[in-house]
Design an enzyme around this catalytic site. Sequence first.
Site, short mmCIF file in Angstrom:
data_model
loop_
_atom_site.label_atom_id
_atom_site.label_comp_id
_atom_site.label_asym_id
_atom_site.label_seq_id
_atom_site.Cartn_x
_atom_site.Cartn_y
_atom_site.Cartn_z
N LEU A 63 6.74 37.89 62.77
CA LEU A 63 5.86 38.46 61.89
C LEU A 63 5.09 37.27 61.06
CD1 LEU A 63 7.89 41.70 60.46
CD2 LEU A 63 6.03 41.44 62.04
N GLY A 64 6.15 36.22 60.51
CA GLY A 64 5.28 35.29 59.70
C GLY A 64 6.36 34.21 59.18
N THR A 104 5.27 42.19 54.72
CA THR A 104 5.55 40.92 55.38
C THR A 104 4.81 39.78 54.55
OG1 THR A 104 5.44 41.74 57.33
CG2 THR A 104 5.22 39.28 57.38
N HIS A 156 7.09 39.60 51.43
CA HIS A 156 8.23 38.73 51.72
C HIS A 156 8.06 37.60 51.63
CE1 HIS A 156 11.98 38.34 54.23
NE2 HIS A 156 11.51 37.11 54.47
N GLU A 157 7.00 36.80 52.52
CA GLU A 157 6.75 35.37 52.73
C GLU A 157 6.24 34.60 51.76
OE1 GLU A 157 7.79 34.23 55.34
OE2 GLU A 157 8.31 35.91 56.56
N HIS A 209 9.27 33.75 49.57
CA HIS A 209 9.60 32.38 50.11
C HIS A 209 8.79 31.26 49.38
CE1 HIS A 209 12.61 33.86 52.90
NE2 HIS A 209 11.94 34.34 53.73
N HIS A 218 16.26 34.45 51.69
CA HIS A 218 16.89 35.75 52.20
C HIS A 218 18.16 36.11 51.18
CE1 HIS A 218 14.60 34.75 55.92
NE2 HIS A 218 14.02 35.42 55.25
N THR A 248 21.30 40.07 43.04
CA THR A 248 21.29 40.59 44.16
C THR A 248 22.86 40.40 45.05
OG1 THR A 248 20.60 38.36 44.99
CG2 THR A 248 19.01 39.82 44.65
N ASP A 251 8.74 47.70 56.50
CA ASP A 251 7.97 47.81 55.26
C ASP A 251 8.47 49.07 54.17
OD1 ASP A 251 6.91 45.48 56.02
OD2 ASP A 251 4.97 46.03 56.17
#
Length: 782
Positions: A195-196, A249, A252-253, A256, A262, A278, A314
């Site tokens: 996905l990436g 996606t 999320h990326e 990072h 994660h 978390t 998603d």
Amino acid sequence: MKALSTRILPIFLLVALAYHSQAQRTCGTVALQHFSKSPQEVARSNEAFEQWLAEKKATFYQNNSGTQQLNETTVYQIPVVVHVIHTGEAEGAGYNIPDEQIFAQIEVLNRDYRRLNADTSQTPATFKPVAADIGFEFVLAKRDPQGLPTNGITRTNGNRTDWSLADNSTLKSLAYWPADDYLNIWVAPLTSGLLGWAEFPTSDIIDGVNEVANNNALTDGVVITTQAFGSSEFYPQGNYKANFDLGRTATHEIGHFFGLRHISGDGGCNVDDFVQDTPPTSNYYTGCPAPGSFTYSCNAEESMFMNFMEYVNDDCMNLFSLGQKERMVIVVNNSPRRASLLTSLALQEPPVLDLAATDIVAPASGICAMQVQPAVQLSNTGTDTIRSAKVQLAVNNNLVEELTFSLNLAINQDTVVYFSNLSLTEYGDLVFSVNITAVNDSTDALSGNNQLSKTVFRPQVFTSFAEDFTTWPNTWSVRSEALVAQYNYLRAPYYDLDNTAAVLTYYQNFTPYNDQLISPVIDLSGYSKPYLLFDYAYAEIGYYDDALAVVVSFDCGNSFADTLFYKKGKELATTEYPVNFIPSGPRDWQRVALDLSAYKSSLIQLAFVGRSDGGNNIYLDNLMLQEGDYTDVALKGMVNPTGAYATATGQAQVVVENSGTTPIDNLTLATYANGNLLATSNLTGLGLLPGTRTQIAVPLPATAGQYQLQIEVATADDNPENDKLITSVNLLDDAELIPFRERFNEGQITGNWSMASEIDSTTWAIWPGSDTYLYYNAYAQG
Ligand SMILES: [Zn+2]
């Protein structure tokens, strides 16, 4: 999740990547870290980054400003450029996705990072108290790297549909804007299922120990597969991958990109994501777990699988936590290429009226003419058409001319304007500068791009020179590609202990750029056989290829067409010296003569060009222009380095070099053994050309024994320094058994040696090649 160890388990991770079916989220960010680094290097990088982050966190909470920031939310604008990498389709078709799909993705980011997403209602009650408004707003760039207006989208045909982590650099090199000013997002068709991926932020530690700081700016940013970019909610016409059609996606990326890991920390329960709120998990949650799931919980508590940094679909993710916000806010305020985004000009509307001076086209770096016509390139960096510009020209800060030019420059256009011819009276460094003082009879928006200057060198013309560096010569110039030119002026003992020379300070200096020492213009029209003499000294340290060249320019030093001399490393060495080399006397120096007769009717410039490999210093001295023939026979050594000869041979080979400028035909060598003249060799018809070598046989004494052999050039030449060779030779009688010596140079076992074996008499053999030796061939002998 919070745990003790910071170690990442790469095997777990690679297995996770390999076994994810295509229906599950696959993020390449952590795998990318492991792509070019060992697990130890990744662990060290991560630890160094976390240590740096912990220090920044302590500062962040000083005076409670951090707590206040987290509670009240500061809005940070992030300039974004989206590079659409397609396969040649028309804009809006196939992989060349339309602007609207990109706008839809930006809309998703601006909802998710401000907690304005519609599905905040899906956040479980347990986690609502820690759900965070990150405060990041994503803005498509308003200016390109040249400052010109843009919509923040580029489109490039990448001509393939299977981009993978291995293509990280290749893909990004197709389209890239400076990562200091833009969050680069590449949207491209990725290899099946991927996905990436993103590149993590770096610390600002630049001590070379921290690999994180060495991450490449040219690959910084985020990659998203085309079918997961955009949102079926805001642009339903798009072609999306099932379960990954809501733009998460990218959410999320980019997490990072701003330093988030994660939730599982990419390991079991002992691996951390460095976020307190978390709850720890042992594995990735995928798909869409049932509410209240705790399958992978390390503490039998409810898992925050709906976090944007999980692996779920998603439509099952809906929050960042306050702990993640703390991390991202610290990163955006402190990390290089993150903090600099906040002040990027790309966030500002381009100016309406702005003209920039972008290049001083003329004069060139070297000027030898009496007259020059200065010229400057002007670029329209605003949105209005530019009709006129008033520009000042100054030389060495003295105003020379101010002209108003009539123009007709549209957006993104440039032009070159010319000043009047200028007669020059000064030599040496001349600083040409231009300044735009009015645009369209007004003042333009940005003053920072109105001025430009260029230093050019105007050499004097000489018909002779003899430069011994008693003082640094102001008629010579130094030009370097490195930030700091490495030519220095230092003490360098020669015949005189206080001698000074030009020095390339290359000891442990690893900047591999050309450093040029350029002569004044030399008029050779009065010469019939000009030659250049110079002395240099260089000590070799093994493996380092520091180089020295002498090159010739015919165009005032703007280019150097001919190479007269080039040596590097071992070949260049005049001596050995393990550390920071300083010559100790004449024996460390070597004289070089270079024939210039090919240029006898020309105006030339010479440059001594050094290039550092970090080995040792190179010294230059006594640069002289001479007329006539320079004869120099140099004895360079014996062919046989061990000095052991058989009496039967009766002769040894000496290497003779023509180090002069004229061919050598006749030569007399005198050979002495233990101080007594053994023979005089008269050689004729040699035809030894300048710069070439030959081997000449000299006689040896007739009886075995140890001798001091001295060979001398008996013919007078211009450089007596290299005319004598003294060496020890060991003459061996072939019949002698003690001491014995067998070098197996004949390529076979001969003479007094024989083989005997109970197994196989041919197992001892001679290894062929340049250095023959005896070996026992045990291979396949059973
Ligand atoms: Zn990820």
